[in-house]
Design an enzyme around this catalytic site. Structure first.
Site: not given
Length: 577
Positions: A491, A547
């Protein structure tokens, strides 16, 4: 004759739904596509419309009861069938045939044939193939991508009575994944609209009927005058349309034609005009134009097919406001335009609802964090300046920084595939391709079309792919497949001047790379082996990741590889020109 209302497919893996509320009761009259009840599933809450017009004769599933996909929910007929709520499924099954059999023995043969054809028509409505209905062919809402179960009609391009060719667009449809046009499967005349603009219809539902216009639809019982053959089944005032040219008048015309207009043959509307030749604009644009005193007939639209957008109205308002003012040597300070949305309330669009739901789901499901690195792109900026004119001449595309960032990003994914991975239950899946989702900002919201096998492409191919996807996204020309299959997203938040942000990972992907604006500032560089202060070009790269499967060390190694590739700026062999 009675028609069953069944629970349709409501999405991938959805097998049942719970009736939360009946909107109509036994004995109530209903129109085609009028909501009958509300159903709740584990993925969506929705309304189930009536497939036909008539009277609600039976309710087969009570509120708070659960039914499987395909199960009968109710019976809608002419009101002469057995009424009352069914106490259980077996009683409903026993009563259903008895409601239709007495009438069939007394009806004319033609009506008996219609009763026999009804199941076949219902079955055809759930497929992608058009259905012939006597002289007319049903135009249905086709499959528009994986997990897309419904769409909203944003605009009819052809009105009742208009002629169409095979594959000529009839209407525009908006879904939670893509905006697209639905073409006519046959050549002929639009006989009937089965749904209006802003109506939401399910995949497989009949949208319109197209035929020769020489015979009435099969379900129409009274057609004493041939010239009324193409008249919609539920025209508001059929007795006021004796002339042939009025038989094709839309059943929901927003402004009745004057007699003089009715005598003129109706031309096929262009992509940017309605049936009356008026430029198509959205209600928001009309409101904005009224607030600023802008005459829409004098505004040239910059959207698809000349469609007028908000920016066009604001530009026209700005021009008219400054037309009578004299330019002075010292220009006044730039003032921001007050948005027409200030102090108003508007419903969330379908796309915004989807984005909101997915964003919350992503944050609630994954453990996200962001790692940021600073990259010295001075050498890259020099290389780009040297090559951009030649690149534009040979490819027709501008050479921005984004293709360089994209190439470096997908190359590093091949070396660190965990960044490109997805999580499925307790397994980590490593795709064998790097399919790059490109975030594209539009008036309707954020889309992420996919550049497939991006790691196999050179800079020219990547630049062309990005330009094509961005253009088709903003012009509402994307296909459903263009939005599926992405494994990693980039992005470019720097396109709006941002240094960096912490982009949000959207499932099922595990990571997204945000690229900030390229800016200059004093920095340390080597001159004759010694440190010196010089003007340098920098960019921040921000990697957000899940994560649960990606550690901070993985993210740092990946970003280090991207950083080194960009700072070396060795892209001469990758230009593709």
């Amino acid at each position: 004759m009675s028609t069953s209302v069944v629970l349709p497919a409501l999405g991938e893996s959805v097998t049942e739904g719970t009736v939360t509320r009946w909107l109509k009761q036994v004995g109530d009259t209903v129109e085609v596509d009028e909501p009958l009840l509300e159903v709740s599933t584990d993925k969506v809450d929705t309304e189930i419309p009536s497939p036909v017009a008539g009277v609600l004769e039976k309710i087969l599933v009570q509120e708070d009861e659960t039914a499987e996909v395909g199960a009968e929910l109710a019976m809608v007929g002419d009101g002469e069938g057995s009424g009352g709520d069914a106490s259980d499924d077996s009683a409903a099954a026993d009563d259903a045939p008895q409601a239709a059999e007495p009438e069939q023995t007394e009806e004319a043969p033609a009506e008996a044939e219609q009763a026999e054809e009804q199941p076949a028509e219902q079955e055809a409505a759930s497929s992608d193939a058009p259905t012939d209905s006597g002289d007319a062919t049903d135009v249905i809402l086709p499959e528009l991508g994986e997990s897309v179960t419904e769409g909203t009609i944003t605009r009819w391009l052809k009105q009742v009575g208009d002629t169409v060719d095979v594959d000529e667009p009839l209407l525009e449809i908006s879904t939670d994944k893509v905006d697209t046009e639905v073409p006519s499967p046959v050549a002929g005349t639009v006989l009937e609209h089965m749904a209006a603009e802003d109506d939401t219809v399910e995949v497989g539902a009949v949208l319109a009927r197209v035929g020769s216009g020489s015979a009435a639809p099969a379900e129409k019982e009274e057609a004493p005058e041939p010239e009324k053959a193409a008249e919609p089944e539920k025209a508001p005032e059929p007795e006021k349309a004796p002339e042939p040219e009025k038989a094709a008048e839309p059943e929901k015309a927003s402004e009745p034609e004057t007699p003089a207009e009715a005598e003129k043959p109706a031309p096929t509307p262009a992509a940017d005009e309605d049936a009356d030749g008026r430029v198509y604009v959205t209600p928001l644009v009309r409101k904005l134009a009224a607030q600023h005193g802008v005459d829409l007939t004098s505004v040239k639209g910059s959207g698809v097919g000349g469609r007028i957008r908000k920016d066009d109205v604001l530009a026209a308002a700005s021009s008219s406001g400054s037309a009578g003012q004299t330019q002075t040597a010292s220009a006044p300070a730039t003032k921001l335009e007050t948005s027409p949305l200030r102090g108003t309330t508007e419903p969330m669009s379908r796309l915004r609802k989807v984005i909101a739901s997915r964003a919350v789901e992503s944050l609630n499901t994954t453990a996200q964090l962001t790692t940021v690195v600073e990259v010295d792109v001075t050498k890259l900026a020099q290389f780009r300046d040297e090559k951009k004119a030649e690149f534009l001449e040979k490819t027709g595309n501008k050479l921005s920084f984004l293709p360089f960032f994209s190439l470096a990003a997908v190359e590093a994914l091949k070396a660190y595939p965990v960044i490109n991975s997805t999580m499925e239950d307790d397994k980590i899946v490593y795709p064998d391709a790097e399919n790059l989702s490109i975030a594209v900002d539009t008036d309707k919201g954020l889309y992420t079309p996919v550049l497939r096998d991006a790691s196999s492409k050179n800079l020219a191919e990547i630049a062309a792919g990005i330009a094509d996807l961005a253009a088709r996204t903003r012009d509402s020309k994307l296909k459903p497949d263009d939005l599926s299959g992405g494994t990693f997203t980039i992005t470019n938040t720097g396109s709006r001047g941002a240094l960096f942000d912490t982009p949000l990972v959207f499932l099922p992907q595990s990571a997204i790379l945000g690229t900030g604006i390229v800016f200059k500032r004093p920095g340390i560089a080597k001159v004759d082996g010694a440190d010196a202060i010089a003007v340098r070009s920098y960019v921040y790269l921000a990697l957000s990741y899940d994560h649960r499967t990606i550690d901070g060390a993985d993210a740092a190694r990946y970003l280090g590889a991207v950083k080194n590739r960009l700072e070396e700026a060795n892209f001469a062999a990758d230009l593709g020109i």
